[in-house]
Design an enzyme around this catalytic site. Structure first.
Site, PDB file in Angstrom:
ATOM      1  N   GLY A  12     -41.677  49.467  18.851  1.00  0.00           N
ATOM      2  CA  GLY A  12     -41.307  50.416  19.897  1.00  0.00           C
ATOM      3  C   GLY A  12     -42.215  50.461  21.109  1.00  0.00           C
ATOM      4  O   GLY A  12     -42.312  51.493  21.766  1.00  0.00           O
ATOM      5  N   ASN A  14     -41.628  48.939  23.870  1.00  0.00           N
ATOM      6  CA  ASN A  14     -40.739  49.111  25.034  1.00  0.00           C
ATOM      7  C   ASN A  14     -40.234  50.540  25.125  1.00  0.00           C
ATOM      8  O   ASN A  14     -40.108  51.092  26.219  1.00  0.00           O
ATOM      9  CB  ASN A  14     -39.582  48.106  24.977  1.00  0.00           C
ATOM     10  CG  ASN A  14     -40.020  46.738  25.457  1.00  0.00           C
ATOM     11  OD1 ASN A  14     -40.184  46.502  26.656  1.00  0.00           O
ATOM     12  ND2 ASN A  14     -40.247  45.829  24.518  1.00  0.00           N
ATOM     13  N   ARG A  66     -19.411  46.144   6.930  1.00  0.00           N
ATOM     14  CA  ARG A  66     -19.883  46.155   8.319  1.00  0.00           C
ATOM     15  C   ARG A  66     -18.951  47.006   9.179  1.00  0.00           C
ATOM     16  O   ARG A  66     -19.375  47.713  10.079  1.00  0.00           O
ATOM     17  CB  ARG A  66     -19.964  44.708   8.827  1.00  0.00           C
ATOM     18  CG  ARG A  66     -20.475  44.553  10.248  1.00  0.00           C
ATOM     19  CD  ARG A  66     -21.820  45.223  10.484  1.00  0.00           C
ATOM     20  NE  ARG A  66     -22.924  44.441  10.007  1.00  0.00           N
ATOM     21  CZ  ARG A  66     -24.122  44.365  10.594  1.00  0.00           C
ATOM     22  NH1 ARG A  66     -24.383  45.040  11.692  1.00  0.00           N
ATOM     23  NH2 ARG A  66     -25.081  43.647  10.072  1.00  0.00           N
ATOM     24  N   ASN A 108     -30.251  45.617  27.690  1.00  0.00           N
ATOM     25  CA  ASN A 108     -31.131  45.012  26.685  1.00  0.00           C
ATOM     26  C   ASN A 108     -32.315  44.369  27.391  1.00  0.00           C
ATOM     27  O   ASN A 108     -32.184  43.871  28.510  1.00  0.00           O
ATOM     28  CB  ASN A 108     -30.345  43.932  25.920  1.00  0.00           C
ATOM     29  CG  ASN A 108     -31.178  43.255  24.858  1.00  0.00           C
ATOM     30  OD1 ASN A 108     -31.838  43.909  24.051  1.00  0.00           O
ATOM     31  ND2 ASN A 108     -31.179  41.928  24.848  1.00  0.00           N
ATOM     32  N   HIS A 110     -34.843  41.246  27.038  1.00  0.00           N
ATOM     33  CA  HIS A 110     -35.014  39.978  26.311  1.00  0.00           C
ATOM     34  C   HIS A 110     -36.295  39.297  26.808  1.00  0.00           C
ATOM     35  O   HIS A 110     -36.505  39.203  28.023  1.00  0.00           O
ATOM     36  CB  HIS A 110     -33.796  39.070  26.527  1.00  0.00           C
ATOM     37  CG  HIS A 110     -33.912  37.781  25.782  1.00  0.00           C
ATOM     38  ND1 HIS A 110     -33.718  37.702  24.413  1.00  0.00           N
ATOM     39  CD2 HIS A 110     -34.263  36.541  26.182  1.00  0.00           C
ATOM     40  CE1 HIS A 110     -33.928  36.459  24.017  1.00  0.00           C
ATOM     41  NE2 HIS A 110     -34.258  35.732  25.071  1.00  0.00           N
ATOM     42  N   ASP A 151     -27.001  37.648  24.787  1.00  0.00           N
ATOM     43  CA  ASP A 151     -27.834  37.485  25.991  1.00  0.00           C
ATOM     44  C   ASP A 151     -27.062  36.882  27.159  1.00  0.00           C
ATOM     45  O   ASP A 151     -27.639  36.158  27.989  1.00  0.00           O
ATOM     46  CB  ASP A 151     -29.066  36.610  25.679  1.00  0.00           C
ATOM     47  CG  ASP A 151     -29.916  37.162  24.549  1.00  0.00           C
ATOM     48  OD1 ASP A 151     -30.004  38.393  24.420  1.00  0.00           O
ATOM     49  OD2 ASP A 151     -30.493  36.358  23.788  1.00  0.00           O
ATOM     50  N   GLN A 179     -46.944  42.194  31.094  1.00  0.00           N
ATOM     51  CA  GLN A 179     -46.730  41.890  32.516  1.00  0.00           C
ATOM     52  C   GLN A 179     -45.263  41.953  32.930  1.00  0.00           C
ATOM     53  O   GLN A 179     -44.971  42.084  34.116  1.00  0.00           O
ATOM     54  CB  GLN A 179     -47.303  40.502  32.851  1.00  0.00           C
ATOM     55  CG  GLN A 179     -48.807  40.444  32.695  1.00  0.00           C
ATOM     56  CD  GLN A 179     -49.385  39.100  33.126  1.00  0.00           C
ATOM     57  OE1 GLN A 179     -48.692  38.232  33.653  1.00  0.00           O
ATOM     58  NE2 GLN A 179     -50.665  38.916  32.884  1.00  0.00           N
ATOM     59  N   GLU A 181     -41.999  42.852  30.360  1.00  0.00           N
ATOM     60  CA  GLU A 181     -41.071  43.781  29.688  1.00  0.00           C
ATOM     61  C   GLU A 181     -41.350  45.245  30.009  1.00  0.00           C
ATOM     62  O   GLU A 181     -40.439  45.992  30.380  1.00  0.00           O
ATOM     63  CB  GLU A 181     -41.138  43.582  28.171  1.00  0.00           C
ATOM     64  CG  GLU A 181     -40.682  42.221  27.721  1.00  0.00           C
ATOM     65  CD  GLU A 181     -40.729  42.069  26.210  1.00  0.00           C
ATOM     66  OE1 GLU A 181     -40.380  43.003  25.486  1.00  0.00           O
ATOM     67  OE2 GLU A 181     -41.131  40.982  25.748  1.00  0.00           O
TER      68      GLU A 181
HETATM   69  C1  GRF Z   1     -39.535  42.833  22.570  1.00  0.00           C
HETATM   70  O1  GRF Z   1     -40.166  41.605  22.714  1.00  0.00           O
HETATM   71  C2  GRF Z   1     -38.188  42.791  23.231  1.00  0.00           C
HETATM   72  O2  GRF Z   1     -38.142  41.965  24.336  1.00  0.00           O
HETATM   73  C3  GRF Z   1     -37.330  42.238  22.150  1.00  0.00           C
HETATM   74  O3  GRF Z   1     -37.827  42.796  20.957  1.00  0.00           O
HETATM   75  C4  GRF Z   1     -39.198  43.137  21.130  1.00  0.00           C
HETATM   76  C5  GRF Z   1     -39.360  44.587  20.761  1.00  0.00           C
HETATM   77  O4  GRF Z   1     -40.676  45.005  20.773  1.00  0.00           O
HETATM   78  N1  GRF Z   1     -35.932  42.484  22.432  1.00  0.00           N
HETATM   79  P1  GRF Z   1     -41.029  46.563  20.705  1.00  0.00           P
HETATM   80  O5  GRF Z   1     -40.394  47.125  19.431  1.00  0.00           O
HETATM   81  O6  GRF Z   1     -40.493  47.223  21.931  1.00  0.00           O
HETATM   82  O7  GRF Z   1     -42.522  46.634  20.636  1.00  0.00           O
END
Ligand code: GRF
Length: 219
Positions: A12, A14, A66, A108, A110, A151, A179, A181
């Protein structure tokens, strides 16, 4: 105010960048209504709790099929009724019905410059391993809208990061997070909350000023 739901599976960081962005004012006009994880052990849930944000767990493992999970998942999201769904390291495939219903309302992050190192099988460290194995000199991250492909949705923001001598997949992963995300995910949410993002024929346009209210999507 843009109502967000953030979907997570792991650490988490991000999610933390989004929380910090809102608390510091870097992201304006948005709030996180709820954090949802498919994994009850995800540290991301702890981060949400630490900031007084509602969270819950919903996992395909708890359903017989599912389809049953997909239906319950969509109902959960519909109940919250978010303006924007943020996938921040969410490892569950988004049900097609959810993509349809929330078209251009799911983003999302990536960890590569799409269309490089993306698609099925490119997640986590695998992305950075592949980049180093190919010998690219520039990597980065992408924030995009989610469509039916992996993606493949409209690209909102990208940021490049240089590969350095001695990089390992782990070192590179960390640098891409710091740098790129953690910068562009909050930035993209702020732009969307400001009504500056539109999608025309699969291409994102970011305008200088507000072009519409929270109903920001033009398809
Ligand atoms: C990140 O590298 C993101 O780009 C990818 O999954 C990872 C998640 O990391 N989709 P975090 O849980 O946010 O630390």
């Amino acid at each position: 105010m843009l109502k967000l739901v953030v979907l997570v599976s792991g650490g988490g960081t991000n999610l933390q960048a989004v929380i910090d962005g809102i608390e510091s004012g870097k992201i304006r006009n948005a709030r996180i209504a709820e954090v949802i994880s498919n994994n009850s052990n995800a540290y991301a849930l702890e981060r949400a709790r630490n900031h007084g944000i509602d969270c819950r767990c919903i996992s395909p493992k708890d359903y017989e099929t599912r389809e049953a999970f997909n239906q319950a998942f969509l109902e959960t999201i519909n109940q919250i009724a978010p303006d924007l769904i943020v996938l921040a390291g969410f490892l569950v495939v988004i049900p097609p019905d959810m993509i349809k219903r929330y078209r251009n309302r799911i983003i999302n992050i990536h960890p590569s410059l799409i269309p490089s190192f993306c698609g099925t099988g490119y997640y986590g460290l695998k992305v950075h391993e592949a980049a180093l194995a190919r010998g690219v000199k520039v990597v980065g991250a992408t924030v995009h809208f989610v469509d039916e492909g992996t993606d493949t949705g409209p690209i909102i923001l990208q940021k490049a990061v240089a590969v350095e001598k001695g990089d390992t997949p782990e070192i590179l992963q960390r640098r891409v997070m710091e740098q790129a995300e953690w910068q562009i995910l909050p930035q993209a949410i702020d732009l969307i909350a400001a009504g500056r993002v539109s999608v025309k024929n699969g291409i994102v346009e970011v305008s200088e000023k507000k072009i519409h209210d929270i109903d920001y999507t033009i398809t």
